[in-house]
Every structure is written in structure tokens, then in C-alpha cells.
Design an enzyme around this catalytic site. Structure first.
Site, PDB file in Angstrom:
ATOM      1  N   ASP A 198       0.845  -1.203   0.000  1.00 18.30           N
ATOM      2  CA  ASP A 198       0.000   0.000   0.000  1.00 18.30           C
ATOM      3  C   ASP A 198       0.875   1.245   0.000  1.00 18.30           C
ATOM      4  OD1 ASP A 198      -2.053  -1.805   0.519  1.00 18.30           O
ATOM      5  OD2 ASP A 198      -1.881  -1.518   2.692  1.00 18.30           O
TER       6      ASP A 198
HETATM    7  N1  URA Z   1      -0.738  -5.983   4.094  1.00 17.06           N
HETATM    8  C1  URA Z   1      -1.229  -4.739   4.142  1.00 17.06           C
HETATM    9  O1  URA Z   1      -2.197  -4.489   4.843  1.00 17.06           O
HETATM   10  N2  URA Z   1      -0.639  -3.789   3.412  1.00 17.06           N
HETATM   11  C2  URA Z   1       0.448  -4.001   2.654  1.00 17.06           C
HETATM   12  O2  URA Z   1       0.959  -3.075   2.023  1.00 17.06           O
HETATM   13  C3  URA Z   1       0.957  -5.295   2.612  1.00 17.06           C
HETATM   14  C4  URA Z   1       0.345  -6.284   3.340  1.00 17.06           C
END
Ligand code: URA
Length: 251
Positions: free
Chosen positions: A116
Site C-alpha cells: 500500500d
Molecule cells: N498488508 C497490508 O495491509 N498492506 C500491505 O501493504 C501489505 C500487506
């Protein structure tokens, strides 16, 4: 070149001893490579190799323990420590900062899986589509380790839920490893790759994530890489990834 009888002369193929091919890409001394061959762990074009075997290094598919060796020319593999605020994509029509801007322009690479925008940590980028596809395919279940700073202090019961599986809107999560590094800091190792999975798991057990860092992909970790820094994978790291996604029966 055309011969008198009209046939075309073939360039002679220069075959090289298999142990030399293995030694060149980092499997240790030639003696050690011979031990690997003698143990039946090396295949050439899918067949178990015998000592003394010679191969055409340009065309032979050599594998150790099922994992193809070596790097094909032109393929690159980067490990990036993604900072927050950078989007995991190769192209963003909205003009936000993107991960590919943090690594060399040429050859063009793309991210393997995604973090993310508000997640930091280790991200692989490559132009090796086959390896990238396998690394993100759920059936190979490559491990990813995260360190999550969360709200509140997760209880033993909350950690147990994270380990045993949490019911999310897209189904129960698979078994995971979860432990406390500090009162509000959870180390979570998962082998699935669902959207915002760690955030949703922590939220589901009552501890929304405040900060999330990916600290390991497969066996690859690197605490010395600062945010925004990248480096090429070593041969050993690449081999460990290939090993993790080598063909396995039933896959
Ligand atoms: N899990 C998440 O919540 N975000 C990420 O970026 C990777 C794994």
C-alpha cells in the site's frame, strides 16, 4: 557457410563441464559442485545429470533441487525499501510518486506484488515476468514478514487469532506466525497476498495498524537499506526465490 554438398555448416557448440557451469554461478568450488551432481540434485533439461556431463551453457536448462540456475541476460532483479507515500505501480495517471521512479529507468521493470502507499519496506522489482508471476501466485505461498505498530496492546488471544486465522470479508486467513516485539508492535508472517491483508487482520482483532513495514520476502531481508534505497539481488538471494517457486508436484 554452404558446403559442396549444399548443406549448411553449423557453428560448433562449445560444451562446458556441468560442474564449471555451476561453479560460475556461485555453487561453490568445482568439488562441491561435483558433490551436488553426484547426489542427484542437478538436472539438465529435466534429466538427472551424471558426473562428467558437459552442456551447452547457452541452451541447457540446468536446475539444482528443481530451481533453474543462473540469470538470463537482460534480466534484472532489484530490492527496494519503499518509503511511505510512494505508489506500487509502473505508471500512475494521477502523477503520484511511483516505485519505478526510485530504480534505474532501463531496462524497464515492474513491481512484484504490491505494498500500500502507506506501507514501507521491502519490494522486489524485475523485468522477469515468469518469476514475478510465480512469486505472486498464491499456490507458491512465498512468506512475507511484516512489523506492524498497532493501536493498543494485543492480548495472547488476539495473537492466537492472528496465528490461527481471522475471518475477513473475503474469507478466513491462512495460518500465520504472530508474536509481540513490543507491547504494541506485532511481527506477523503470512504467506498469502490479499489486498491490505495485514491491516485488515490487525483491525479484525481490535488493533488497527498505525505503521506497517515489510521486513522480509522469502528469505530476503536487509536492515541496511534506507527508505528509498535499492540494490540488486545477489545470486544467492535470486536462487532462494527461484527455489521457493520451483515446480512442485500438483502445482
Ligand atoms: N498488508 C497490508 O495491509 N498492506 C500491505 O501493504 C501489505 C500487506
Amino acid at each position: 557457410m554452404a558446403e559442396d554438398d549444399g548443406s549448411v555448416e553449423q557453428e560448433p557448440v562449445e560444451e562446458v563441464r556441468l560442474q564449471k557451469v555451476l561453479a560460475r554461478v556461485g555453487f561453490g568450488s568445482r568439488r562441491k559442485c561435483d558433490d551436488l551432481i553426484a547426489a542427484g540434485r542437478v538436472t539438465v533439461n529435466g534429466e538427472v545429470a551424471v558426473l562428467g556431463r558437459r552442456v551447452d551453457p547457452e541452451s541447457a536448462v540446468v536446475a539444482v533441487d528443481g530451481a533453474p540456475i543462473g540469470v538470463r541476460p537482460g534480466l534484472v532483479y532489484y530490492l527496494l525499501n519503499k518509503p511511505t507515500g510512494v505508489v506500487t505501480t509502473a505508471d500512475d495517471p494521477q502523477g503520484r510518486p511511483i516505485v519505478v521512479d526510485l530504480v534505474p529507468d532501463e531496462p524497464r521493470v515492474f513491481p512484484v506484488g504490491r505494498l500500500d502507499a502507506d506501507t514501507e519496506g521491502l519490494l522486489l522489482l524485475t523485468n522477469d515476468g515468469e518469476l514475478a508471476h510465480r512469486l505472486t501466485h498464491p499456490s507458491y505461498g512465498v512468506e512475507k514478514e511484516y512489523v506492524a505498530e498497532v493501536e493498543g496492546e494485543p492480548s495472547r488471544a488476539a495473537l492466537r487469532s492472528l496465528r490461527e486465522g481471522v475471518e475477513l470479508e473475503d474469507g478466513l486467513t491462512a495460518e500465520a506466525r504472530a508474536s509481540l516485539m513490543d507491547a504494541s508492535v506485532v511481527k506477523l508472517t503470512i504467506h498469502e497476498g490479499r489486498n491490505r491483508q495485514v491491516r485488515r487482520m490487525c483491525e479484525a482483532v481490535g488493533h488497527p495498524v498505525v505503521r506497517l513495514v515489510r521486513t522480509r520476502v522469502g528469505l530476503i531481508a536487509d536492515r541496511s537499506l534506507g527508505p528509498g534505497e535499492w540494490r540488486e539481488l545477489s545470486i544467492d538471494e535470486l536462487r532462494s526465490l527461484e527455489q521457493a517457486v520451483a515446480d512442485k508436484p500438483g502445482r
